[in-house]
Design a protein around this motif. Structure first.
Motif: not given
Length: 91
Positions: A4, A41, A44
């Motif tokens: 992140p 977020g 991925t």
């Protein structure tokens, strides 16, 4: 650095360079919706997508493997982190 944190830095660089999610998506060969999900977020990115995103915003990413061996498919540019990426991280 966590995933992140890396994405937050890359997103800041995208905005700083005046690039849209659509422009980065085209360079990364994904959809604008996928870029949005990555930046927020919710997904991925695959390493390949992350590297193309970094290229689109003018950053390089260093990849270290646990055993110190890089897979042969990864490009040579992964051996170091550019000053532009490091500067983007400090801002």
């Amino acid at each position: 650095m966590t995933g992140p944190e890396i994405m937050a830095a890359l997103t800041r660089m995208r905005v700083r360079h005046g690039l849209t999610q659509r422009e980065v998506a085209e360079a990364a060969e994904v959809t604008q919706a996928h870029v949005s999900q990555i930046e927020n977020g919710h997904q991925t990115p695959r390493l390949e997508t992350l590297l193309r995103y970094a290229d689109a915003v003018g950053a390089e990413i260093a990849v270290a493997r646990r055993h110190g061996v890089m897979p042969p498919a990864l490009p040579r540019r992964l051996h170091g982190v550019s000053r532009r990426f490091a500067q983007g991280m400090r801002r």
